[in-house]
Design an enzyme around this catalytic site. Structure first.
Site, PDB file in Angstrom:
ATOM      1  N   TRP A  14       2.248   4.063   2.513  1.00 47.71           N
ATOM      2  CA  TRP A  14       2.159   2.891   1.633  1.00 47.71           C
ATOM      3  C   TRP A  14       0.817   2.174   1.755  1.00 47.71           C
ATOM      4  CZ3 TRP A  14       7.493  -0.146   1.702  1.00 47.71           C
ATOM      5  CH2 TRP A  14       8.461   0.655   1.079  1.00 47.71           C
ATOM      6  N   GLY A 176      -6.659   9.039  -3.844  1.00 44.61           N
ATOM      7  CA  GLY A 176      -6.695   7.875  -4.732  1.00 44.61           C
ATOM      8  C   GLY A 176      -7.626   8.042  -5.917  1.00 44.61           C
ATOM      9  N   SER A 216      -3.717  12.526  -4.139  1.00 53.88           N
ATOM     10  CA  SER A 216      -3.291  12.499  -5.542  1.00 53.88           C
ATOM     11  C   SER A 216      -2.130  13.445  -5.834  1.00 53.88           C
ATOM     12  CB  SER A 216      -4.480  12.768  -6.478  1.00 53.88           C
ATOM     13  OG  SER A 216      -5.467  11.751  -6.316  1.00 53.88           O
ATOM     14  N   GLY A 237       0.287   8.866  -1.239  1.00 61.19           N
ATOM     15  CA  GLY A 237      -0.151   7.467  -1.293  1.00 61.19           C
ATOM     16  C   GLY A 237       0.455   6.763  -2.489  1.00 61.19           C
ATOM     17  N   GLY A 238      -0.341   6.624  -3.552  1.00 63.98           N
ATOM     18  CA  GLY A 238       0.050   5.852  -4.732  1.00 63.98           C
ATOM     19  C   GLY A 238       1.455   6.145  -5.251  1.00 63.98           C
TER      20      GLY A 238
HETATM   21  P1  13P Z   1      -3.065   9.148  -2.911  1.00 55.42           P
HETATM   22  O1  13P Z   1      -1.754   9.928  -3.028  1.00 55.42           O
HETATM   23  O2  13P Z   1      -2.963   7.758  -3.448  1.00 55.42           O
HETATM   24  O3  13P Z   1      -4.215   9.937  -3.397  1.00 55.42           O
HETATM   25  O4  13P Z   1      -3.276   8.956  -1.327  1.00 55.42           O
HETATM   26  C1  13P Z   1      -3.170  10.049  -0.515  1.00 55.42           C
HETATM   27  C2  13P Z   1      -3.217   9.583   0.883  1.00 55.42           C
HETATM   28  O5  13P Z   1      -4.241   9.118   1.358  1.00 55.42           O
HETATM   29  C3  13P Z   1      -1.982   9.664   1.673  1.00 55.42           C
HETATM   30  O6  13P Z   1      -2.225   9.404   2.998  1.00 55.42           O
END
Ligand code: 13P
Length: 255
Positions: A14, A176, A216, A237-238
């Site tokens: 998160w 990201g 991503s 992440g997102g």
């Molecule tokens: P995103 O999925 O937002 O690209 O982030 C990946 C991440 O850094 C998970 O630790």
């Protein structure tokens, strides 16, 4: 995914998002959506959200983790959190060496190793992150680099402790940015990491190691990435901040 050899693990990172009350609301939304998962489901939340997250997830298949840990047991380290503190609050996992910690907070391969040992010695499961910058990929040194990051992180980790380790391959240029590694790129690097672990611990131990991809990963691309033989899960992440999207990724890993 070779689920016969190793568990699939989908972990949400998160990052610096969600207050304690928002944490409880999001976990309550996620619980029914991931209840049928056959993969392991983990949410790594900010430190102040750990206790409410553990409480909200109690009785469900969602496990809770932290996003960093200090390597000393206690003492004059203002602002830091020890592995014993995480353990006592009910965290089962901790992310170590995320590229955002390496880039913005001075994390090095050596401190990643110290944190890994401290967390394992306290009985936590660790998700160790490795990955290359775009310049390094363009230089053609990705495999050597992630192999080295992996080997340094695992210095002093016993074969028994290795069973509590997950490696997450996260190409920095894919985090990201909406730019995902292709399924083939992800698989190639994950296989190189497995090879590096085999050099240290033997092939059987390496075959038992869960190696995630992160960067991503989302509801639209998870299935293809997770279908790769060396991609055993994801660090998200997102998309882990949206219950529906996260649950679609969990379902893709449960096939
Ligand atoms: P995103 O999925 O937002 O690209 O982030 C990946 C991440 O850094 C998970 O630790």
């Amino acid at each position: 995914m070779n689920k016969a050899l190793r568990p699939a693990v989908i972990a949400g990172n998160w990052k610096m998002n969600k207050t304690p009350s928002e944490t409880v609301a999001l976990i309550n939304e996620m619980k029914p959506l991931v209840a049928d998962a056959t993969c392991d489901v983990v949410l790594c939340v900010p430190f102040v959200d750990l206790a409410p997250a553990v409480q909200a997830a109690a009785g469900s298949n969602i496990k809770i983790g932290a996003q960093n840990v200090h390597f000393e047991k206690s003492g004059a380290f203002t602002g830091e959190i020890s592995a014993d503190m995480l353990k006592e609050v009910g965290a089962e996992y901790v992310i170590i060496g995320h590229s955002e910690r390496r880039t913005y907070f001075g994390e090095t391969d050596v401190t990643v190793n110290k944190r890994t040992l401290a967390a394992l010695n306290a009985g936590l499961k660790v998700i160790v992150c490795v990955g290359e910058y775009l310049e390094q990929r363009e230089q053609g040194i990705t495999r050597e680099l992630v192999s080295m990051q992996t080997k340094i992180a695992l210095g002093g980790v016993t074969p028994e402790q290795l069973k509590q380790v997950i490696i997450a391959y996260e190409p920095v240029w894919a985090i990201g940015t909406g730019k995902t590694a292709t399924a083939q790129q992800a698989n190639e690097v994950n296989a190189a990491i497995r090879g590096a672990v085999a050099e240290l611990y033997g092939q059987a131990a390496a075959d038992g190691l869960t190696i995630q991809y992160g960067g991503s990963m989302n509801a639209g691309n998870a299935e293809e990435l997770l279908a790769q033989p060396d991609v055993d899960g994801g660090l998200i992440g997102g998309a882990s901040l949206k219950a529906k999207d996260f649950s679609i990724i969990v379902q893709a890993a449960s096939k």
